[in-house]
Design a protein around this motif. Structure first.
Motif, mmCIF file in Angstrom:
data_model
loop_
_atom_site.group_PDB
_atom_site.id
_atom_site.type_symbol
_atom_site.label_atom_id
_atom_site.label_comp_id
_atom_site.label_asym_id
_atom_site.label_seq_id
_atom_site.Cartn_x
_atom_site.Cartn_y
_atom_site.Cartn_z
ATOM 1 N N CYS A 48 0.711 -1.508 -0.119
ATOM 2 C CA CYS A 48 -0.123 0.412 0.261
ATOM 3 C C CYS A 48 1.006 1.037 -0.142
ATOM 4 C CB CYS A 48 -0.789 -0.382 1.477
ATOM 5 S SG CYS A 48 -2.216 1.537 1.426
ATOM 6 N N LEU A 49 0.238 2.056 -0.794
ATOM 7 C CA LEU A 49 1.614 3.409 -0.947
ATOM 8 C C LEU A 49 0.935 4.410 -0.125
ATOM 9 C CD1 LEU A 49 1.606 3.441 -5.363
ATOM 10 C CD2 LEU A 49 3.543 3.614 -3.707
ATOM 11 N N ASN A 50 -0.324 4.256 0.457
ATOM 12 C CA ASN A 50 -0.729 5.124 1.367
ATOM 13 C C ASN A 50 -1.029 6.179 -0.481
ATOM 14 O OD1 ASN A 50 -2.255 6.392 3.434
ATOM 15 N ND2 ASN A 50 -0.284 6.548 4.825
ATOM 16 N N CYS A 51 -1.776 6.160 -0.915
ATOM 17 C CA CYS A 51 -1.876 7.824 -1.961
ATOM 18 C C CYS A 51 -2.855 8.304 -1.858
ATOM 19 C CB CYS A 51 -1.462 6.927 -2.883
ATOM 20 S SG CYS A 51 -2.997 5.601 -3.263
ATOM 21 N N GLY A 52 -4.601 7.510 -1.644
ATOM 22 C CA GLY A 52 -5.742 7.546 -0.880
ATOM 23 C C GLY A 52 -6.459 7.523 -2.160
ATOM 24 N N ILE A 53 -6.452 7.096 -3.304
ATOM 25 C CA ILE A 53 -7.007 7.200 -4.106
ATOM 26 C C ILE A 53 -8.064 6.281 -4.565
ATOM 27 C CG2 ILE A 53 -7.358 5.922 -6.985
ATOM 28 C CD1 ILE A 53 -4.098 6.577 -6.969
ATOM 29 N N CYS A 54 -8.178 5.639 -3.888
ATOM 30 C CA CYS A 54 -9.041 4.435 -3.103
ATOM 31 C C CYS A 54 -10.477 5.441 -1.777
ATOM 32 C CB CYS A 54 -8.800 3.162 -2.359
ATOM 33 S SG CYS A 54 -8.078 3.574 -0.470
ATOM 34 N N ARG A 69 -8.496 3.302 2.905
ATOM 35 C CA ARG A 69 -7.026 3.769 2.473
ATOM 36 C C ARG A 69 -6.458 3.426 4.621
ATOM 37 N NH1 ARG A 69 -3.944 7.063 5.612
ATOM 38 N NH2 ARG A 69 -5.842 8.548 5.642
ATOM 39 N N VAL A 72 -7.099 -0.312 4.589
ATOM 40 C CA VAL A 72 -5.522 -1.171 4.076
ATOM 41 C C VAL A 72 -4.669 -1.201 4.927
ATOM 42 C CG1 VAL A 72 -4.262 -1.101 1.704
ATOM 43 C CG2 VAL A 72 -7.134 -0.940 2.009
ATOM 44 N N CYS A 104 -6.882 1.129 -6.775
ATOM 45 C CA CYS A 104 -5.683 0.844 -6.932
ATOM 46 C C CYS A 104 -4.838 1.142 -7.748
ATOM 47 C CB CYS A 104 -6.087 0.092 -5.815
ATOM 48 S SG CYS A 104 -4.555 -0.428 -4.663
ATOM 49 N N PRO A 105 -3.644 1.760 -7.979
ATOM 50 C CA PRO A 105 -2.331 1.756 -8.728
ATOM 51 C C PRO A 105 -0.932 -0.111 -7.592
ATOM 52 C CG PRO A 105 -2.103 2.469 -6.958
ATOM 53 C CD PRO A 105 -3.823 3.118 -6.785
ATOM 54 N N PHE A 106 -2.103 -0.138 -6.636
ATOM 55 C CA PHE A 106 -1.236 -2.091 -6.239
ATOM 56 C C PHE A 106 -2.095 -2.636 -6.674
ATOM 57 C CE2 PHE A 106 2.169 0.005 -3.649
ATOM 58 C CZ PHE A 106 3.154 -1.097 -3.766
ATOM 59 N N ASN A 108 -4.248 -3.994 -5.008
ATOM 60 C CA ASN A 108 -5.191 -4.320 -4.058
ATOM 61 C C ASN A 108 -6.527 -3.851 -3.870
ATOM 62 O OD1 ASN A 108 -3.142 -4.328 -2.526
ATOM 63 N ND2 ASN A 108 -3.269 -2.068 -1.914
ATOM 64 N N PRO A 110 -9.592 -3.203 -1.532
ATOM 65 C CA PRO A 110 -10.261 -2.870 -0.074
ATOM 66 C C PRO A 110 -11.549 -3.229 0.596
ATOM 67 C CG PRO A 110 -9.101 -0.578 -1.074
ATOM 68 C CD PRO A 110 -8.898 -1.876 -1.828
HETATM 69 S S1 SF4 Z 1 -5.408 3.083 -3.564
HETATM 70 FE FE1 SF4 Z 1 -4.321 1.399 -3.039
HETATM 71 S S2 SF4 Z 1 -2.148 2.143 -2.701
HETATM 72 FE FE2 SF4 Z 1 -3.157 3.595 -2.442
HETATM 73 S S3 SF4 Z 1 -4.081 3.926 -0.211
HETATM 74 FE FE3 SF4 Z 1 -5.715 3.275 -1.459
HETATM 75 S S4 SF4 Z 1 -4.953 0.102 -1.208
HETATM 76 FE FE4 SF4 Z 1 -3.333 1.657 -0.670
#
Ligand code: SF4
Ligand code: SF4
Length: 250
Positions: A48-54, A69, A72, A104-106, A108, A110
């Protein structure tokens, strides 16, 4: 000057909903292990990048004090206290729309992880799960005993007296709308709860083998008793019917 080593790890965490005031670390680990050991876990959490897109795309986050976020991150950092805390309320805000998983760019999911947490909350008989599921006891009764829940012609004032006068707003138009937009699964309005005996018994075996009944017993013992009575009756009916068939053949 000597300093005593301290740890920020909480040995006990309070449960704001249940009567039991403290949950020990062993229990927190057990709960997390149940989430983590599910075969879906590794597919749904890759980092998790902790990017907050989710969270930015999450409809539930828009309306509630809820952030995928954050959930996750709790799982990724194995924050046992935070995970337990989120299972008291926050996880039930998710609408299971999976917009987060698409963004999610990873890679994941959530929403999928939250589903695992919900299943674990049910397995452990958490008060939050009981409270959330209590209003759905009638749906669970029909779903588990027949395999179907509601069909449009069942949504009537008689069937849902507890919905009050608002039922009339959806009662009549629904049937007309369903007829206007027919879908194969909705052609069962007259028969949704009349399930073939053999199919019913097969369904009950699935509920038993997959642990659904055990989970039901954990969260609602009364409903479990009602449903197991229905299952016993249907099984007896099937046996009687099979015996009758054999007698007819002789
Ligand atoms: S979009 Fe994916 S990588 Fe970014 S905070 Fe959410 S779970 Fe983490
Ligand atoms: S699945 Fe849940 S967490 Fe994901 S976007 Fe939908 S409501 Fe938000």
């Amino acid at each position: 000057m000597s300093q005593t080593a301290t740890s920020r790890v909480q040995e006990h965490i309070g449960d704001p909903v249940a009567d039991d005031s403290a949950v020990d670390r062993g229990k927190l680990k057990e709960i997390f292990n149940d989430i983590q050991s599910d075969f879906r876990y590794d597919h749904e959490l890759n980092g998790c990048l902790n990017c907050g897109i989710c969270t930015a795309t999450c409809p539930a986050a828009h309306y509630y004090d809820f952030s995928p976020r954050e959930i996750v991150q709790l799982l990724w950092t194995e924050n046992l206290e935070g995970i337990y805390d989120a299972m008291q309320e926050k996880i039930w805000a998710c609408a299971q729309c999976y917009t987060c998983a698409a963004r999610c760019p990873f890679g994941n999911s959530p929403g999928g992880l939250i589903m695992l947490m919900r299943e674990t909350a049910i397995k452990h008989g958490m008060e939050s799960a009981k409270n959330v599921l209590r209003p759905f006891s009638r749906v669970m009764l029909k779903l588990i005993s027949t395999g179907n829940q509601l069909s449009p012609d069942m949504i009537t004032a008689d069937g849902f007296a507890d919905w009050g006068p608002n039922i009339s707003k959806i009662d009549a138009p629904l049937e007309i709308l369903r007829k206007a937009i027919p879908m194969p699964t909705l052609n069962t309005t007259k028969t949704a709860w009349e399930v073939n005996l053999k199919t019913s018994v097969e369904l009950y075996t699935i509920w038993e083998e997959t642990g659904v009944l055990d989970q039901l017993e954990t969260i609602d013992e009364n409903l479990f008793d009602v449903i197991t009575d229905i299952m016993d009756e249907r099984r007896d009916d099937l046996e009687d019917w099979l015996e009758e068939q054999e007698d007819d053949e002789d």
